[in-house]
Scaffold this motif. Structure first.
Motif, PDB file in Angstrom:
ATOM      1  N   GLY A  85       0.793  -1.266   0.077  1.00  0.00           N
ATOM      2  CA  GLY A  85      -0.078   0.037  -0.060  1.00  0.00           C
ATOM      3  C   GLY A  85       0.835   1.207  -0.100  1.00  0.00           C
ATOM      4  O   GLY A  85       0.206   2.275  -0.058  1.00  0.00           O
ATOM      5  N   ILE A  86       2.322   1.314  -0.030  1.00  0.00           N
ATOM      6  CA  ILE A  86       3.037   2.451  -0.120  1.00  0.00           C
ATOM      7  C   ILE A  86       3.424   2.821  -1.487  1.00  0.00           C
ATOM      8  O   ILE A  86       3.728   1.744  -2.248  1.00  0.00           O
TER       9      ILE A  86
ATOM     10  N   ALA B  28       8.522  15.557  -4.168  1.00  0.00           N
ATOM     11  CA  ALA B  28       8.724  14.230  -3.823  1.00  0.00           C
ATOM     12  C   ALA B  28       7.767  13.771  -2.656  1.00  0.00           C
ATOM     13  O   ALA B  28       7.917  14.719  -1.668  1.00  0.00           O
ATOM     14  N   GLY B  29       7.345  12.561  -2.798  1.00  0.00           N
ATOM     15  CA  GLY B  29       6.568  12.322  -1.549  1.00  0.00           C
ATOM     16  C   GLY B  29       6.140  10.964  -1.305  1.00  0.00           C
ATOM     17  O   GLY B  29       6.362  10.061  -2.245  1.00  0.00           O
ATOM     18  N   VAL B  30       5.023  10.545  -0.679  1.00  0.00           N
ATOM     19  CA  VAL B  30       4.475   8.989  -0.481  1.00  0.00           C
ATOM     20  C   VAL B  30       3.308   9.246  -0.223  1.00  0.00           C
ATOM     21  O   VAL B  30       2.555  10.045   0.526  1.00  0.00           O
ATOM     22  N   LYS B  31       2.595   8.092  -0.752  1.00  0.00           N
ATOM     23  CA  LYS B  31       1.121   8.010  -0.385  1.00  0.00           C
ATOM     24  C   LYS B  31       0.942   6.658   0.169  1.00  0.00           C
ATOM     25  O   LYS B  31       1.620   5.646  -0.162  1.00  0.00           O
ATOM     26  N   TYR B  32       0.139   6.424   1.359  1.00  0.00           N
ATOM     27  CA  TYR B  32      -0.210   5.147   1.821  1.00  0.00           C
ATOM     28  C   TYR B  32      -1.664   4.689   1.890  1.00  0.00           C
ATOM     29  O   TYR B  32      -2.220   5.606   2.782  1.00  0.00           O
ATOM     30  N   GLN B  33      -2.058   3.454   1.546  1.00  0.00           N
ATOM     31  CA  GLN B  33      -3.346   3.162   1.834  1.00  0.00           C
ATOM     32  C   GLN B  33      -3.242   1.721   2.032  1.00  0.00           C
ATOM     33  O   GLN B  33      -2.871   0.733   1.448  1.00  0.00           O
ATOM     34  N   PRO B  34      -3.562   1.291   3.326  1.00  0.00           N
ATOM     35  CA  PRO B  34      -3.306   0.038   3.944  1.00  0.00           C
ATOM     36  C   PRO B  34      -4.403  -0.925   3.150  1.00  0.00           C
ATOM     37  O   PRO B  34      -5.518  -0.536   3.093  1.00  0.00           O
ATOM     38  N   PRO B  35      -3.961  -2.046   2.578  1.00  0.00           N
ATOM     39  CA  PRO B  35      -4.671  -2.918   1.877  1.00  0.00           C
ATOM     40  C   PRO B  35      -6.144  -3.235   2.509  1.00  0.00           C
ATOM     41  O   PRO B  35      -6.013  -3.594   3.923  1.00  0.00           O
TER      42      PRO B  35
END
Length: 326
Positions: free
Chosen positions: A94-95, A132-139
């Motif tokens: 999810g990352i 620059a960045g990061v997205k995170y959605q736990p499955p």
């Protein structure tokens, strides 16, 4: 009579003051304008974009060419090619880290007041940005968290001079900072949303050396917001949505090494889907929105470099709406 920033006012005795004697203009026409001019802008562009997918990798490439013509006391023609490139990689947990680079071109209308007292038409604004960045959605969840770092450089930004038709134009301004957002569904129909941003904006090149290293008038250091909504999916209150939140705005640069104070405002909303109560009203929704519910007085910005002007923010506002979706 006396004048304040060019506006006629009734004289006042400092030892025996009598307030409220200056007539208050009730319409925009009664206030008057400091002047006007005619200006025209015509812009044409061609744009192309392509996205490439390879496993979890997503690459986006785009390009654009613009032709612009402005008439602002004199005719001016400009053209520019700009482009954008970005890449994102989606992992199985999810990352999704990403990076992007883009350039920009923006023609502008305005009469620019130079340091020697002469005026010219505004030059186009050119910019470039790296992020620059990061997205995170736990499955398996609707939770979404994002964070990013950015750096933007832009030339020829306009700042309006109060009580005149003129603007000033900076050489180059740099904005660098971070931002983060979170959307988190909670049990029992609640949803929490939060956002935060912080930036440092400085003039890094200018015809006037005194402006270098200073902020940009009207631009703040950042803001934060938090909202909590409740929308039950079942039961007698299904279709109802209640929400509340707060907005915090950091200091805003006002010129002359001064800033407006930071402030916090509170908002609320109420919405109801009438289709839940009566199927014949499907798609019809009523709502009530309240901004600055505690009616706080605050300053959104000031211009203190050459004149002492400040602008108040909007007082308490309550607005009812009726909407239809199909």
């Amino acid at each position: 009579g006396d004048t304040v920033n060019g506006i006629a006012v009734t004289p006042i005795n400092a030892f025996h003051p009598v307030y409220g004697t200056t007539p208050v203009p009730l319409t925009p026409g009664a206030i008057g304008t400091p002047g006007s001019y005619d200006a025209k802008l015509r812009q044409t562009g061609l744009y192309a974009q392509d996205q490439i997918s390879w496993g979890g990798l997503r690459v986006t490439l785009s390009g654009r060419h613009d032709w612009a013509e402005t008439e602002n006391g004199a005719s001016q023609r400009d053209r520019k090619f700009t482009w954008r490139a970005g890449a994102l990689y989606m992992t199985s947990i999810g990352i999704a880290p990403y990076v992007s680079y883009s350039t920009s071109f923006q023609p502008q209308l305005g009469q620019v007041l130079r340091g020697d007292g002469t005026t010219t038409g505004a030059s186009p604004s050119l910019g470039r940005q790296i992020e620059a960045g990061v997205k995170y959605q736990p499955p398996g969840t609707a939770i979404l968290l994002t964070a990013a770092w950015f750096r933007i450089e832009q030339t020829n930004l306009l700042t309006a001079v109060p009580n005149s038709v003129y603007s000033t134009q900076s050489g180059k301004v740099r904005s660098q900072g971070v931002e983060a957002e979170a959307t988190v569904p909670l049990p029992h129909g609640f949803t929490a949303r939060a956002a935060f941003s912080h930036q440092i904006v400085k003039t890094v090149a200018d015809a006037d050396p005194a402006n270098i290293g200073k902020g940009l008038i009207g631009v703040g250091r950042g803001n934060a917001a938090f909202n909590l909504d409740w929308a039950p999916e079942a039961g007698p209150l299904a279709g109802l949505k209640l929400g509340g939140g707060l907005r915090w705005v950091d200091k805003v640069y006002a010129g002359s090494d001064s800033h407006t104070p930071s402030y916090t405002l509170f908002d609320a909303l109420l919405r109801y889907d009438l289709g839940r109560a009566n199927p014949s009203l499907k798609g019809l929704e009523i709502g009530l929105n309240a901004a600055n519910i505690f009616d706080r007085k605050y300053l959104t910005s000031c211009y203190l470099s050459s004149v002492g002007w400040c602008w108040y923010g909007q007082r308490r506002t309550v607005q009812g709406t009726i909407g239809f979706r199909w």
